[in-house]
Design an enzyme around this catalytic site. Sequence first.
Site, mmCIF file in Angstrom:
data_model
loop_
_atom_site.group_PDB
_atom_site.id
_atom_site.type_symbol
_atom_site.label_atom_id
_atom_site.label_comp_id
_atom_site.label_asym_id
_atom_site.label_seq_id
_atom_site.Cartn_x
_atom_site.Cartn_y
_atom_site.Cartn_z
ATOM 1 N N TRP A 345 0.848 -1.121 -0.068
ATOM 2 C CA TRP A 345 0.056 0.080 -0.050
ATOM 3 C C TRP A 345 0.681 1.324 0.014
ATOM 4 O O TRP A 345 0.322 2.452 0.045
ATOM 5 C CB TRP A 345 -0.945 -0.032 1.196
ATOM 6 C CG TRP A 345 -1.839 -1.163 1.246
ATOM 7 C CD1 TRP A 345 -3.136 -1.372 0.949
ATOM 8 C CD2 TRP A 345 -1.479 -2.402 1.927
ATOM 9 N NE1 TRP A 345 -3.400 -2.565 1.105
ATOM 10 C CE2 TRP A 345 -2.883 -3.468 1.723
ATOM 11 C CE3 TRP A 345 -0.380 -3.009 2.417
ATOM 12 C CZ2 TRP A 345 -2.823 -4.526 2.029
ATOM 13 C CZ3 TRP A 345 -0.624 -4.285 3.199
ATOM 14 C CH2 TRP A 345 -1.613 -5.041 2.822
ATOM 15 N N ASP A 346 2.191 1.162 -0.042
ATOM 16 C CA ASP A 346 3.148 2.335 -0.064
ATOM 17 C C ASP A 346 2.937 2.906 1.549
ATOM 18 O O ASP A 346 2.930 4.283 1.573
ATOM 19 C CB ASP A 346 2.819 3.211 -1.048
ATOM 20 C CG ASP A 346 4.190 4.250 -1.225
ATOM 21 O OD1 ASP A 346 4.992 4.015 -0.829
ATOM 22 O OD2 ASP A 346 3.796 5.281 -1.946
ATOM 23 N N TYR A 347 2.831 2.164 2.375
ATOM 24 C CA TYR A 347 2.777 2.595 3.806
ATOM 25 C C TYR A 347 3.923 2.661 4.590
ATOM 26 O O TYR A 347 4.116 2.233 5.773
ATOM 27 C CB TYR A 347 1.620 1.705 4.752
ATOM 28 C CG TYR A 347 0.210 2.192 4.488
ATOM 29 C CD1 TYR A 347 -0.101 3.173 4.031
ATOM 30 C CD2 TYR A 347 -0.806 1.051 4.812
ATOM 31 C CE1 TYR A 347 -1.536 3.430 3.902
ATOM 32 C CE2 TYR A 347 -1.911 1.249 4.627
ATOM 33 C CZ TYR A 347 -2.536 2.505 4.054
ATOM 34 O OH TYR A 347 -3.901 2.555 3.998
ATOM 35 N N ASP A 348 5.066 3.078 3.784
ATOM 36 C CA ASP A 348 6.467 3.233 4.289
ATOM 37 C C ASP A 348 6.270 4.074 5.657
ATOM 38 O O ASP A 348 5.394 4.893 5.523
ATOM 39 C CB ASP A 348 7.429 3.617 3.260
ATOM 40 C CG ASP A 348 6.988 4.775 2.408
ATOM 41 O OD1 ASP A 348 5.834 5.071 2.493
ATOM 42 O OD2 ASP A 348 7.688 5.407 1.729
ATOM 43 N N LYS A 373 1.828 6.022 8.392
ATOM 44 C CA LYS A 373 0.596 6.410 7.583
ATOM 45 C C LYS A 373 -0.698 5.942 8.081
ATOM 46 O O LYS A 373 -1.628 6.603 7.571
ATOM 47 C CB LYS A 373 1.120 6.340 6.169
ATOM 48 C CG LYS A 373 2.391 7.019 5.635
ATOM 49 C CD LYS A 373 2.641 6.463 4.197
ATOM 50 C CE LYS A 373 3.776 7.293 3.640
ATOM 51 N NZ LYS A 373 3.817 7.059 2.207
#
Length: 673
Positions: A345-348, A373
């Site tokens: 989810w690109d929750y870096d 995030k």
Amino acid sequence: MKTVRYCRGVLLPTILALASACHAASDSTPDSSPSLQAGSTPLEAAHWPNYGGPDAAQYTPLTEIHPGNVAGLELAWTHNSGDFSDGSGDWGLTSLQVTPLVSGDTLYYCTPFGRVFALDAETGNERWQFDPEIQNRRSGVYPAVCRGVALWQAQDAAEAAGVCGQRIIYGTRDAELIALDATTGALCDDFGDAGRVSLKEQVGGGEPWVYYPTSPPWIQGGNAVIGALVPDNESKNVPSGVVRAFDVRSGALAWAWEPVSDAYRERHRDSLGNARYHLGTPNVWAPISGDPELGLIYVPTGNPAPDLYGGDRDGIDEYGSSVVALDAATGKLQWHFQTVHNDIWDYDVASQPTLFTLPGVGEGRPGLAQATKMGHVFLLDRATGEPLYPVEERPVPQGGVAGEQLSPTQPFPTHPQPLHQPAQLGPGDMDGFIGLDRLACQRTLAKYRSEGMFTPPSLEGTVVYPASTGGINWGGISIDAGRGILVANQMHLAQVVQLLPRDEYDELNPAPGYPLEHYRMEGSPYGVRRFPLMSPLGAPCNPRPWGSLTAVDLKTGNTLWTRSLGNTRGQAPWPFWFDAGTPNAGGPLSTASGLIFIGATTDSRFRAFDSTNGSLLWEYRLPYTGNATPLSYRVQPGGRQFVVLAAGGHGWSEAGDAIMAFSLPAESRQSKQ
């Protein structure tokens, strides 16, 4: 160069730009300390030695400015660098996200294009400037950014008094690490090659403006530790996310830690060729922090390339979307805590790890707070990485695309509970400016899969909420040690992520643009289409507030208060002017006197709130949006307390270059605090 664009309008361009663009203390720095003070003695000096302040807590012990007099706060001085761009021509757009440092009577900051300025911290008068003379060209969807510089000071008196005995160290868009004499701004000749170290050495794919630092290095134990930005969603074979430490005196490489397991490294040893580091590993673009007493540094990692599909990662994500503790002297892994398993989810992890030690919180053990995030805040033992309070592995939606490998559970904190609500968007949650707007949002929502946080990207399209912008992004959190209060600002935006099979994507061959983002994710079976979930009138479809500020009691884990952050006035057409909250980027500053200062919002306001109840006490209209984290300092005993914010836009507002310092007028200052 200096060019200006005015683009304040409805919320739509703001949301679109945010969706794409949101992608240090020292044991030798006398001001840094592993333990926060609850408040200052009357009129003492207090500096700002690293990006997040002492303990990376975004907190000042100063109390001259307090709830009773903050309404009288005035602009004391402004410094304009002239170093910004609206993105026209070959020059990239700039975003002024810097938090300056203050040491002695000097304030230091960097511009998006890599110039460094030293100012008189009392008056704002310029003392020196340094220009790295790099080529600042357009670089994909990312605006040019420099979030800060780092400061090192020799402890030996003779060395400290010599040339480069105090150094400013920072990274540039040319992927260089530069060391400057903090007194004169001259390059330190003994550092690397005449003051410069190339960060592209042995990093495959590190072309100009593709691989470079956006956050300051962390200085500890005589080393400057730094990571770098890499492009999101573009390719599986982006540069390595290696974290490296360089000697602050010589610039020599001290150690390197690559965020992959030994097992992965062994399986893929033959793929390296002449390179030293693996492509596509998780990277560290957010600010780093550390604990000199424990000899540890803490690095927040992103997820591995190509971000939104993870079916063929083969274990490359073991340290992805995590906070990782490394031995400051050797770079050896000590522990890690993963905030998202197999992150697609690109929750870096985007914010700086924050340190605290509070009686009644985690049995008083030295703690680390890691915000995410997703609106999660994990409280960890900073010596061991063990959660101070239970973390639950909860079942999450399954059924991703063919080939995807999903984790059946994800970690959720219980103290405090997740700050981002609701967990799942349904028809009754849809918002907008008017009733017809809401109905349109309900019809749009029905087209896509919406099963709550961690619903995997799909062929039909998945609602991702919160969006990859957060929740809590690089602005991080603030901890008021005296009151035991944690403060977080959040964005509340939903986006749709739709995967396209490779043949379909290649046949479509979409051009980049907005509101429909397309990314190739080269090397994976899918490309991706992504766009914000918006109403026809340009409002977010998810419920209000669209931006919020929340205070949490760290002892109980309970939310003390939450409120909207930002007004749609100037962002939406009349009569749609509400205190509905706005998208935001930047962080909060807490004071020992009980104030919270924050810019961050799209309405170009700088505000002060009462930390005990969230009431608004002061606001100031800025010339540009203030998308940075404030700082506060007093240069000398008996001097004025200043609060400083960088205001220069963030891609969705007018580009600018203002460093703005605020203080109380002479007649309002008290003789003692």
